[in-house]
Design an enzyme around this catalytic site. Structure first.
Site, PDB file in Angstrom:
ATOM      1  CG  HIS A   1     -17.008   7.676  66.852  1.00  0.00           C
ATOM      2  ND1 HIS A   1     -17.966   8.556  67.340  1.00  0.00           N
ATOM      3  CD2 HIS A   1     -16.834   6.735  67.828  1.00  0.00           C
ATOM      4  CE1 HIS A   1     -18.356   8.164  68.544  1.00  0.00           C
ATOM      5  NE2 HIS A   1     -17.684   7.070  68.869  1.00  0.00           N
ATOM      6  CB  CYS A   2     -16.345  13.448  65.675  1.00  0.00           C
ATOM      7  SG  CYS A   2     -16.042  13.643  63.916  1.00  0.00           S
ATOM      8  CE  LYS A   3     -24.999  13.315  65.167  1.00  0.00           C
ATOM      9  NZ  LYS A   3     -25.659  14.639  65.181  1.00  0.00           N
TER      10      LYS A   3
ATOM     11  CB  SER B   1     -21.163   8.986  66.397  1.00  0.00           C
ATOM     12  OG  SER B   1     -21.667   8.485  67.619  1.00  0.00           O
TER      13      SER B   1
ATOM     14  CB  THR C   1     -12.601  11.743  62.978  1.00  0.00           C
ATOM     15  OG1 THR C   1     -13.734  11.478  63.812  1.00  0.00           O
ATOM     16  CG2 THR C   1     -11.876  10.453  62.677  1.00  0.00           C
TER      17      THR C   1
END
EC number: 3.1.3.48
Length: 551
Positions: A282-284, A190, A290
């Protein structure tokens, strides 16, 4: 033919040429053998307790070193031994990398590369995830090999077009921390904005270098959709300002998505792919959540098994799919494969996913398709109805002389005239051309019947020329009301055998005249209009004549 080389702790891949070894010492080259290792040049950057498999960039570097040794003229007749230390982790990484090389570069099949590794003692250590919990799910060299092979067969990996410099640049955090997984998907961490004032920036000039790097790469590589799976750490307007659609499908870190989210994601991704664009997810960290959604799409589209999918994803982006997400992907892999045949892309866009098209069941798809057909049919009928309203002719005003009679006999009106009524001609005729006597042409005015003329002022001329057709002309030309005529059987017989004199019309000729005008109106203009009885012409054809039989 090359002869085999027998060494302790050595596995033969290609007789007399390629071997895999594991030693606690550094072996020395001989006249028949060349040893090399890459442990001092290629390293796996672990997240926690994970140790492999090596990624595609490592494989590319390994292939370059290996080819230099194989192509060295001094080694033309020597066997090349690729070796590692005796560590279980190093043995597994070396074996997996050599197998993937044989798949991607030498075009071996999975069973060919796995056969030399069978029954090796001690067995190779399986790979674990990058999470901090106990490793309760493992993938083997076989899983990675089959994942890489399937990706190659489906066109997802091509070392000929692989850009090592770009791959190694953008996997670093300072350049965006992203990887191009397939021609359709990009996985990335992210982006984050520096917003010390407590709000997210709206101008790209205030963005940090990693964020700018992501925006530049996406804008130049046809990324059309960004999917965010974590909480907001940036303003989505930065992507929308450069023409990239943004979609939020947020769920908790470390957890697994609901299948409704997966269906929305797969449908949205399919929509973008059909448009020719790429999807960035995206994730973190761009690893766990993802990997879940992209992995589900890979299984849905290409038929990967869960283990093959995880192996392939980690081969491209190390650390993907973490903890319970591995079990989730394994448990639902059959569902994702079945969706290919039991679901369809919706025909109606969903506002929940930004106007894209989700995945729906076949039953719902059939209902949507039927409703669209019905709506289209109704719309078409409405259009046709409107066109009919616009082009509808007005009703007849009853003054047309060419209207058909209600019956074969004239009706008696109060004024004593014969009235002929019909709806055959829907509107008043502007007049029809008629051939007159001696070759003269006239226009018969058949519209004005409001002031009918008297019988004394009317003159009906019926003439028989040399031709087989007869013409009739109303010399006064306006009224369609004829005086009532009393007729007898003998009169009719006499009238049928002689020409009319003194311009006195008989009932038979009145009927013939009315029939003639109706025929002239109803028949196409390019036909020859005739009236009277039928007779055989000299040429053998049938002709109609007016009143009398032509001899």
């Amino acid at each position: 033919m090359r002869r085999s080389v027998y060494l302790d702790n050595t596995i033969e891949f290609l007789r007399g040429r390629v071997y895999l070894g594991a030693y606690d010492y550094t072996p020395e080259d001989t006249d028949e053998l060349v040893f090399f290792t890459v442990e001092d040049a290629i390293f796996y950057n672990s997240f926690h307790l994970d140790f492999g498999p090596m990624n595609i960039g490592h494989l590319y570097r390994f292939a370059v070193i290996f080819h230099e040794i194989l192509n060295d003229p001094e080694n033309a007749n020597k066997a090349v031994v690729f070796y590692s230390s005796a560590s279980t982790r190093q043995r597994a990484n070396a074996a997996c990398m050599l197998c993937c090389y044989m798949i991607l570069v030498q075009a071996w099949t999975p069973h060919q590369v796995l056969q030399p590794l069978a029954q090796v003692d001690p067995p190779f250590m399986p790979f674990r995830d990058a999470g901090y919990s106990n490793a309760d799910f493992e993938i083997t060299i076989q899983d990675v090999v089959y994942g890489v092979w399937r990706a190659k067969e489906k066109g997802l990996i091509d070392l000929h077009s692989f850009n090592l410099e770009s791959y190694e640049k953008y996997e670093h955090v300072e350049f965006g921390d992203f990887n191009v997984l397939t021609p359709d998907f990009i996985a990335f961490a992210s982006p984050q904005e520096d917003h010390p004032k407590g709000y997210l920036a709206t101008k790209s000039s205030h963005l940090n270098q990693p964020f700018k790097s992501v925006l530049n790469f996406f804008a130049n590589n046809n990324v059309q959709l960004v999917v965010r799976l974590n909480s907001h750490l940036y303003n989505k307007k930065h992507f929308e300002d450069i023409g990239i659609q943004h979609l939020d499908l947020i769920f908790e870190d470390g957890t697994c998505p609901d299948l409704s989210i997966v269906k929305n994601f797969v449908g949205a991704a399919e929509t973008i792919i059909k448009r020719g664009g790429k999807i960035a997810v995206h994730c973190k960290a761009g690893l766990g959540r993802t990997g879940c959604l992209i992995g589900a799409h890979l299984i849905y589209t290409y038929g990967f098994t869960a283990n093959e999918c995880i192996g392939f994803l980690r081969f491209i982006r190390p650390g993907m799919v973490v903890g319970p997400q591995q079990h989730w992907l394994y448990l639902h892999q059959n569902d994702f494969r079945e969706w290919k045949y039991t679901t369809r892309i919706s025909l109606k866009p969903s506002e929940a996913i930004g106007g894209l098209y989700p995945l729906i069941s076949l039953e719902e798809y059939r209902l949507q398709k039927k409703k669209l057909k019905d709506d289209k049919r109704v719309a078409q009928n409405n259009i046709e109805g409107e066109l009919r309203d616009l082009t509808m002719t007005p009703p007849s005003n009853g003054h047309g002389a060419l209207s058909a009679r209600n019956s074969s006999q004239p009706s008696t009106a109060n004024n004593g005239s014969n009235s002929f009524k019909s709806s055959a001609v829907p509107q008043t005729s502007p007049g029809q051309p008629r051939k007159g006597q001696n070759g003269s042409n006239t226009i018969e005015d058949i519209n004005n019947n409001r002031n009918p003329t008297s019988h004394a002022n009317r003159k009906v001329v019926i003439e028989s020329n040399n031709s087989d057709d007869e013409s009739m002309q109303d010399t006064n030309g306006t009224s369609n009301h004829y005086p009532k005529v009393s007729r007898k059987k003998n009169d009719i017989s006499s009238a049928s055998s002689s020409r009319m004199e003194d311009n006195e019309p008989s009932a038979t000729n009145i009927n013939n005249a009315a029939d003639d005008t109706i025929l002239r109106q109803l028949l196409p203009k390019n036909r020859r209009v005739t009236s009277g009885r039928r007779t055989t012409s000299a040429a053998g054809g049938i002709r109609k004549i007016s009143g009398s039989i032509k001899k």
